[in-house]
Design a protein around this motif. Structure first.
Motif, PDB file in Angstrom:
ATOM      1  N   GLN A   1      -5.798  -7.309 -67.397  1.00  0.00           N
ATOM      2  CA  GLN A   1      -7.191  -7.008 -67.071  1.00  0.00           C
ATOM      3  C   GLN A   1      -7.994  -8.254 -66.754  1.00  0.00           C
ATOM      4  O   GLN A   1      -9.019  -8.178 -66.092  1.00  0.00           O
ATOM      5  CB  GLN A   1      -7.846  -6.240 -68.207  1.00  0.00           C
ATOM      6  N   LYS A   2      -7.510  -9.422 -67.198  1.00  0.00           N
ATOM      7  CA  LYS A   2      -8.283 -10.645 -66.999  1.00  0.00           C
ATOM      8  C   LYS A   2      -7.515 -11.769 -66.316  1.00  0.00           C
ATOM      9  O   LYS A   2      -8.114 -12.712 -65.819  1.00  0.00           O
ATOM     10  CB  LYS A   2      -8.811 -11.161 -68.342  1.00  0.00           C
TER      11      LYS A   2
ATOM     12  N   LEU B   1      -0.465 -22.296 -61.355  1.00  0.00           N
ATOM     13  CA  LEU B   1      -1.532 -23.282 -61.159  1.00  0.00           C
ATOM     14  C   LEU B   1      -1.535 -24.248 -62.325  1.00  0.00           C
ATOM     15  O   LEU B   1      -1.274 -23.865 -63.459  1.00  0.00           O
ATOM     16  CB  LEU B   1      -2.894 -22.596 -61.077  1.00  0.00           C
ATOM     17  N   ASN B   2      -1.859 -25.499 -62.039  1.00  0.00           N
ATOM     18  CA  ASN B   2      -1.927 -26.508 -63.091  1.00  0.00           C
ATOM     19  C   ASN B   2      -3.231 -26.420 -63.871  1.00  0.00           C
ATOM     20  O   ASN B   2      -3.293 -26.773 -65.029  1.00  0.00           O
ATOM     21  CB  ASN B   2      -1.782 -27.912 -62.492  1.00  0.00           C
ATOM     22  N   SER B   3      -4.284 -25.964 -63.203  1.00  0.00           N
ATOM     23  CA  SER B   3      -5.579 -25.900 -63.875  1.00  0.00           C
ATOM     24  C   SER B   3      -5.913 -24.450 -64.230  1.00  0.00           C
ATOM     25  O   SER B   3      -5.391 -23.520 -63.644  1.00  0.00           O
ATOM     26  CB  SER B   3      -6.663 -26.475 -62.962  1.00  0.00           C
ATOM     27  N   SER B   4      -6.801 -24.314 -65.204  1.00  0.00           N
ATOM     28  CA  SER B   4      -7.214 -22.973 -65.573  1.00  0.00           C
ATOM     29  C   SER B   4      -8.268 -22.479 -64.588  1.00  0.00           C
ATOM     30  O   SER B   4      -9.006 -23.269 -63.994  1.00  0.00           O
ATOM     31  CB  SER B   4      -7.758 -22.955 -66.999  1.00  0.00           C
ATOM     32  N   TYR B   5      -8.323 -21.204 -64.427  1.00  0.00           N
ATOM     33  CA  TYR B   5      -9.300 -20.615 -63.519  1.00  0.00           C
ATOM     34  C   TYR B   5      -9.569 -19.198 -63.977  1.00  0.00           C
ATOM     35  O   TYR B   5      -8.798 -18.604 -64.708  1.00  0.00           O
ATOM     36  CB  TYR B   5      -8.775 -20.621 -62.088  1.00  0.00           C
ATOM     37  N   SER B   6     -10.677 -18.666 -63.534  1.00  0.00           N
ATOM     38  CA  SER B   6     -10.995 -17.273 -63.843  1.00  0.00           C
ATOM     39  C   SER B   6     -11.030 -16.508 -62.529  1.00  0.00           C
ATOM     40  O   SER B   6     -11.505 -17.007 -61.522  1.00  0.00           O
ATOM     41  CB  SER B   6     -12.324 -17.164 -64.581  1.00  0.00           C
ATOM     42  N   VAL B   7     -10.499 -15.314 -62.575  1.00  0.00           N
ATOM     43  CA  VAL B   7     -10.456 -14.479 -61.384  1.00  0.00           C
ATOM     44  C   VAL B   7     -11.605 -13.488 -61.473  1.00  0.00           C
ATOM     45  O   VAL B   7     -11.718 -12.765 -62.464  1.00  0.00           O
ATOM     46  CB  VAL B   7      -9.108 -13.726 -61.294  1.00  0.00           C
ATOM     47  N   PRO B   8     -12.462 -13.452 -60.455  1.00  0.00           N
ATOM     48  CA  PRO B   8     -13.556 -12.471 -60.494  1.00  0.00           C
ATOM     49  C   PRO B   8     -13.004 -11.049 -60.576  1.00  0.00           C
ATOM     50  O   PRO B   8     -12.029 -10.711 -59.911  1.00  0.00           O
ATOM     51  CB  PRO B   8     -14.287 -12.697 -59.166  1.00  0.00           C
ATOM     52  N   VAL B   9     -13.617 -10.210 -61.403  1.00  0.00           N
ATOM     53  CA  VAL B   9     -13.161  -8.842 -61.601  1.00  0.00           C
ATOM     54  C   VAL B   9     -13.141  -8.083 -60.279  1.00  0.00           C
ATOM     55  O   VAL B   9     -12.261  -7.268 -60.030  1.00  0.00           O
ATOM     56  CB  VAL B   9     -14.053  -8.119 -62.643  1.00  0.00           C
TER      57      VAL B   9
END
Length: 186
Positions: A13-14, A22-30
């Protein structure tokens, strides 16, 4: 702006699990996460302070209908539709999936599982054969694309036939990687 291409290996879900990771963290828009399905190819463009995710064109998309259509997986090279008579076989649901695969030009093989079980009788086998489409005009090679393989976990010869089918699909693929999906009953 740096752009990278990835394949979606799993989705929650997230989060997405990507290949390459990916080497870096990221957030995926819902809003975009809900549009992404397993095996999608995506492009991520990193700009200072933000990112853009683009779903690349799909060669096919397999979905399941219900009250709302549920997208399952994209970009398949082959589908294995698993059926068994234990629990009870549902010809309608299996037929719907076979039709969806055909409409998306996804070659598929029916795996008749648990053939060693007493509930796997001739009546069941006739129903399963109804899943294999045929062309009335006889002008296509669809019969080569569709096949039924009998499998039992307790029979090494039958398991080997399935393994050989998977190897055949991989060897005949034009791609370096082959995307195969198993869907259906246990």
């Amino acid at each position: 702006m740096a752009k990278t291409k990835h394949r979606v290996l799993s989705k929650s879900q997230k989060n997405l699990t990507l290949d390459p990771p990916l080497n870096s963290s990221y957030s995926v828009p819902v809003s975009i996460l809900s549009s992404i399905v397993l095996n999608d190819s995506i492009e991520i463009a990193f700009k200072p302070g933000k990112q853009q995710i683009k779903i690349l064109p799909r060669k096919n998309l397999l979905s399941r209908s219900g009250k709302v259509e549920k997208k399952i997986v994209a970009n398949l090279d082959h589908l294995f539709l698993v059926v068994t008579n234990f629990p009870s076989f549902n010809l309608i649901n299996s037929s719907k999936m076979a039709i969806r695969a055909r409409n998306e030009n996804i070659p598929f093989t029916v795996i008749m599982n648990k053939v060693d079980h007493p509930n796997v009788n001739e009546s069941f086998k006739k129903k399963v054969k109804a899943l294999v489409p045929f062309d009335v005009s006889g002008e296509t090679n669809d019969r080569k694309k569709f096949k039924i393989i009998q499998v039992s976990l307790h029979d090494d010869v039958l398991i080997n036939k399935l393994s050989l089918k998977i190897q055949e699909i991989a060897l005949n693929s034009e791609n370096n990687e082959v995307s195969i999906c198993l869907i259906g009953q246990s």
